[in-house]
Scaffold this motif. Structure first.
Motif, PDB file in Angstrom:
ATOM      1  N   GLY A  34       0.801  -1.216   0.000  1.00 14.10           N
ATOM      2  CA  GLY A  34       0.000   0.000   0.000  1.00 14.10           C
ATOM      3  C   GLY A  34       0.830   1.260   0.000  1.00 14.10           C
ATOM      4  O   GLY A  34       0.437   2.280   0.538  1.00 14.10           O
ATOM      5  N   GLY A  35       2.009   1.194  -0.603  1.00  7.60           N
ATOM      6  CA  GLY A  35       2.835   2.398  -0.710  1.00  7.60           C
ATOM      7  C   GLY A  35       3.749   2.577   0.480  1.00  7.60           C
ATOM      8  O   GLY A  35       3.704   1.836   1.451  1.00  7.60           O
ATOM      9  N   ASP A  36       4.606   3.578   0.438  1.00  7.22           N
ATOM     10  CA  ASP A  36       5.578   3.784   1.507  1.00  7.22           C
ATOM     11  C   ASP A  36       5.437   5.170   2.120  1.00  7.22           C
ATOM     12  O   ASP A  36       6.377   5.736   2.639  1.00  7.22           O
ATOM     13  N   SER A  37       4.226   5.716   2.041  1.00  9.43           N
ATOM     14  CA  SER A  37       4.019   7.076   2.538  1.00  9.43           C
ATOM     15  C   SER A  37       3.908   7.143   4.042  1.00  9.43           C
ATOM     16  O   SER A  37       3.923   8.211   4.627  1.00  9.43           O
ATOM     17  N   GLY A  38       3.740   5.995   4.678  1.00  5.87           N
ATOM     18  CA  GLY A  38       3.553   6.010   6.117  1.00  5.87           C
ATOM     19  C   GLY A  38       2.100   5.981   6.526  1.00  5.87           C
ATOM     20  O   GLY A  38       1.788   5.853   7.694  1.00  5.87           O
ATOM     21  N   SER A  39       1.163   6.094   5.570  1.00  4.57           N
ATOM     22  CA  SER A  39      -0.251   6.102   5.923  1.00  4.57           C
ATOM     23  C   SER A  39      -0.714   4.759   6.441  1.00  4.57           C
ATOM     24  O   SER A  39      -1.708   4.659   7.134  1.00  4.57           O
ATOM     25  N   GLY A  40       0.001   3.683   6.086  1.00  2.39           N
ATOM     26  CA  GLY A  40      -0.365   2.358   6.572  1.00  2.39           C
ATOM     27  C   GLY A  40       0.309   2.021   7.883  1.00  2.39           C
ATOM     28  O   GLY A  40       0.110   0.955   8.432  1.00  2.39           O
ATOM     29  N   PRO A  45      -0.759  10.746   8.580  1.00  2.36           N
ATOM     30  CA  PRO A  45      -2.136  10.835   8.081  1.00  2.36           C
ATOM     31  C   PRO A  45      -2.640   9.499   7.547  1.00  2.36           C
ATOM     32  O   PRO A  45      -1.860   8.656   7.091  1.00  2.36           O
ATOM     33  N   ILE A  46      -3.931   9.321   7.607  1.00  2.00           N
ATOM     34  CA  ILE A  46      -4.588   8.134   7.046  1.00  2.00           C
ATOM     35  C   ILE A  46      -5.161   8.532   5.699  1.00  2.00           C
ATOM     36  O   ILE A  46      -6.052   9.381   5.618  1.00  2.00           O
ATOM     37  N   LYS A  47      -4.645   7.940   4.646  1.00  3.51           N
ATOM     38  CA  LYS A  47      -5.067   8.312   3.301  1.00  3.51           C
ATOM     39  C   LYS A  47      -6.204   7.433   2.803  1.00  3.51           C
ATOM     40  O   LYS A  47      -6.098   6.207   2.792  1.00  3.51           O
ATOM     41  N   LEU A  89      -7.742  12.847   1.709  1.00  7.70           N
ATOM     42  CA  LEU A  89      -8.405  12.269   0.550  1.00  7.70           C
ATOM     43  C   LEU A  89      -7.503  12.374  -0.673  1.00  7.70           C
ATOM     44  O   LEU A  89      -7.059  13.464  -1.042  1.00  7.70           O
ATOM     45  N   GLU A  90      -7.210  11.234  -1.287  1.00  5.01           N
ATOM     46  CA  GLU A  90      -6.452  11.173  -2.533  1.00  5.01           C
ATOM     47  C   GLU A  90      -7.433  10.837  -3.658  1.00  5.01           C
ATOM     48  O   GLU A  90      -8.086   9.789  -3.616  1.00  5.01           O
ATOM     49  N   VAL A  91      -7.544  11.710  -4.646  1.00  5.52           N
ATOM     50  CA  VAL A  91      -8.538  11.555  -5.711  1.00  5.52           C
ATOM     51  C   VAL A  91      -7.851  11.300  -7.042  1.00  5.52           C
ATOM     52  O   VAL A  91      -6.848  11.939  -7.366  1.00  5.52           O
ATOM     53  N   GLY A 112      -0.229   5.101  -1.324  1.00  7.98           N
ATOM     54  CA  GLY A 112      -0.354   4.671   0.066  1.00  7.98           C
ATOM     55  C   GLY A 112      -1.723   4.794   0.690  1.00  7.98           C
ATOM     56  O   GLY A 112      -1.835   4.913   1.921  1.00  7.98           O
ATOM     57  N   VAL A 113      -2.798   4.756  -0.104  1.00  9.55           N
ATOM     58  CA  VAL A 113      -4.128   4.791   0.503  1.00  9.55           C
ATOM     59  C   VAL A 113      -4.380   3.486   1.248  1.00  9.55           C
ATOM     60  O   VAL A 113      -3.872   2.428   0.870  1.00  9.55           O
ATOM     61  N   VAL A 114      -5.173   3.548   2.302  1.00  9.03           N
ATOM     62  CA  VAL A 114      -5.463   2.349   3.098  1.00  9.03           C
ATOM     63  C   VAL A 114      -6.919   1.933   2.995  1.00  9.03           C
ATOM     64  O   VAL A 114      -7.332   0.915   3.573  1.00  9.03           O
ATOM     65  N   ALA A 115      -7.731   2.706   2.289  1.00 11.17           N
ATOM     66  CA  ALA A 115      -9.120   2.336   2.028  1.00 11.17           C
ATOM     67  C   ALA A 115      -9.584   3.116   0.810  1.00 11.17           C
ATOM     68  O   ALA A 115      -9.094   4.217   0.534  1.00 11.17           O
ATOM     69  N   SER A 116     -10.525   2.551   0.072  1.00  8.80           N
ATOM     70  CA  SER A 116     -11.103   3.212  -1.096  1.00  8.80           C
ATOM     71  C   SER A 116     -12.543   3.581  -0.797  1.00  8.80           C
ATOM     72  O   SER A 116     -13.321   2.758  -0.299  1.00  8.80           O
ATOM     73  N   VAL A 117     -12.906   4.831  -1.124  1.00  9.52           N
ATOM     74  CA  VAL A 117     -14.269   5.305  -0.905  1.00  9.52           C
ATOM     75  C   VAL A 117     -14.865   5.820  -2.213  1.00  9.52           C
ATOM     76  O   VAL A 117     -15.757   6.660  -2.208  1.00  9.52           O
ATOM     77  N   GLY A 118     -14.367   5.323  -3.337  1.00  6.08           N
ATOM     78  CA  GLY A 118     -14.845   5.763  -4.641  1.00  6.08           C
ATOM     79  C   GLY A 118     -15.529   4.648  -5.407  1.00  6.08           C
ATOM     80  O   GLY A 118     -15.738   3.552  -4.903  1.00  6.08           O
ATOM     81  N   GLY A 119     -15.862   4.963  -6.671  1.00  4.75           N
ATOM     82  CA  GLY A 119     -16.517   4.010  -7.553  1.00  4.75           C
ATOM     83  C   GLY A 119     -17.873   4.507  -7.986  1.00  4.75           C
ATOM     84  O   GLY A 119     -18.827   4.453  -7.213  1.00  4.75           O
ATOM     85  N   TYR A 120     -17.959   5.029  -9.206  1.00  3.97           N
ATOM     86  CA  TYR A 120     -19.236   5.501  -9.750  1.00  3.97           C
ATOM     87  C   TYR A 120     -19.731   4.561 -10.847  1.00  3.97           C
ATOM     88  O   TYR A 120     -20.790   3.966 -10.730  1.00  3.97           O
TER      89      TYR A 120
END
Length: 395
Positions: A34-40, A45-47, A89-91, A112-120
């Motif tokens: 899930g990336g190396d940004s530290g969000s995980g 921050p939680i992305k 929020l990463e868009v 590095g997002v840890v959850a997805s809240v998208g999808g149309y």
């Protein structure tokens, strides 16, 4: 949306692409951790990631979704975040296109997002499922609602919006309530549209209604006189168009010109003010839609609407509330799980019971769809062209 699918995509090719991506996702950059940004990690921050259409024919919905999600994030952060950690929020733009969505999903994972809240669009969302699954990123999908999403049976996929089966049930319920005896279904052969039309036709038959027509059109054309003539000749009491507003507006107009005078019911992919613009004045009196309630239809939503307008500088629109709810649901699960661990968050999502959302109490069914679809019947306001609440289908 949900709705939804890429304009030129067919259901078979989307499912095949999703299967193929299970084999290739592990080769994409950043998928393992899930990336190396530290969000995980346990700090920083939680992305949260969001795929939505900001280009293409469905681009109007992208900002509604982004702003709805951002409003929820701002509220959560103002209240201390999650265990003191702020949400971000990463868009990414998926353009309602499968290929674009795959690249965008990989970018979110790398970021590095840890959850997805998208999808149309369902057709664009479907091939991203194995990517997020491989990366152990739970998905709370606010709009896309094709049954194909559920059929993948992936542990981290949850739907906020009602499914196609639930939406079709609301269409059948209204057909019966309005006294219709004969119905027709018309779809554009895309995953979402065909799924909804087939479900409607089957449920209508099961309810004792006669299905006179079950037609398929090719999206992107200007002349739908063939299906218009077919509807005029069959004279069903109600026709259910399950595609998008571009074609829907033309079919409504051309069908009326051909002599069809029954109810023209549309699915949620056509519920937009542009439908009336395309159909033209005098061609929407018989047009209704199946839809989940928008902010202006919700009781007691005045403050929420005001807060949204302050943030966005514009009125909220379709799927702004569902995207807001998706963030709230994910945040609640992370609080319960005391972190962002995939298994813990999934278990917490499965354990939600009557969680308060704008769309009403939320409990996920065993298949990770919400209990009850929440669909209502909307009609077109002749003065504005906007869809407004007509029948909440209660009672």
């Amino acid at each position: 949306m949900h709705i939804r699918t890429a304009r030129a995509l067919r259901a078979l090719s989307v499912v095949a692409a999703a299967g193929a991506l299970i084999l290739t996702a592990g080769c994409s950059g950043g998928l393992a951790g899930g990336g190396d940004s530290g969000s995980g990690s346990a700090s920083g921050p939680i992305k949260l990631g969001m795929l939505a259409p900001f280009s293409g024919s469905e681009s109007a919905f992208g900002n509604y979704m982004k702003n709805g999600a951002q409003l929820a994030i701002d509220e959560i952060n103002a209240d201390g975040g999650i265990d003191g950690r702020k949400l971000e929020l990463e868009v990414q733009d998926d353009g309602c296109d499968a290929t674009t969505a795959v690249a965008a999903a990989n970018k979110l994972v790398t970021d590095g997002v840890v959850a997805s809240v998208g999808g149309y669009c369902s057709g664009a969302t479907l091939p991203t499922l194995p990517i997020f699954n491989e990366a152990k990123i739970p998905m709370v999908i606010p709009a896309a609602n094709s049954n194909e999403l559920v059929k993948q049976k992936l542990p981290g996929v949850f739907l906020i919006n009602g499914t196609g089966t639930q939406q079709a049930a609301s269409a059948v319920k209204y057909a019966q309530k309005s006294g219709a005896k004969t119905v027709a279904a018309v779809n554009d052969a895309t995953a979402y549209s065909k799924d909804l039309a087939d479900s409607f036709a089957q449920q209508a038959k099961d309810a004792g209604l006669t299905v006179d027509v079950n037609a398929v059109i090719t999206p992107g054309e200007n002349d739908y006189s063939a299906v218009a003539t077919q509807l005029s000749g069959a004279k069903p009491d109600l026709v259910y168009w399950t595609g998008y507003y571009q074609e829907g507006g033309l079919i409504a107009r051309q069908s009326k010109d051909a002599g069809f005078s029954g109810t023209f019911l549309v699915g949620d992919g056509s519920v937009d003010a542009k439908f009336a613009e395309i159909a033209g004045k005098g061609y929407t009196e018989n047009v209704l839609g199946t839809f989940t309630q928008t902010p202006d239809m919700l009781k007691g939503a005045d403050k929420w609407i005001a807060d949204y307008k302050k943030l966005a500088g514009a009125d909220p629109g379709p799927y702004s509330t569902q995207s807001y709810d998706a963030v709230k649901v994910v945040a609640e699960a992370m609080k319960t799980a005391k972190g962002t661990d995939f298994d813990g968050v999934v278990k917490a999502l499965e354990g939600l019971k009557d969680f308060k959302t704008l769309a009403g109490p939320l409990t996920f069914m065993p298949d990770h769809t919400r209990s009850g679809g929440g669909f209502v019947i909307v009609s077109i306001d002749p003065s504005s062209g906007k869809f407004v609440l007509k029948d909440d289908l209660q009672g």
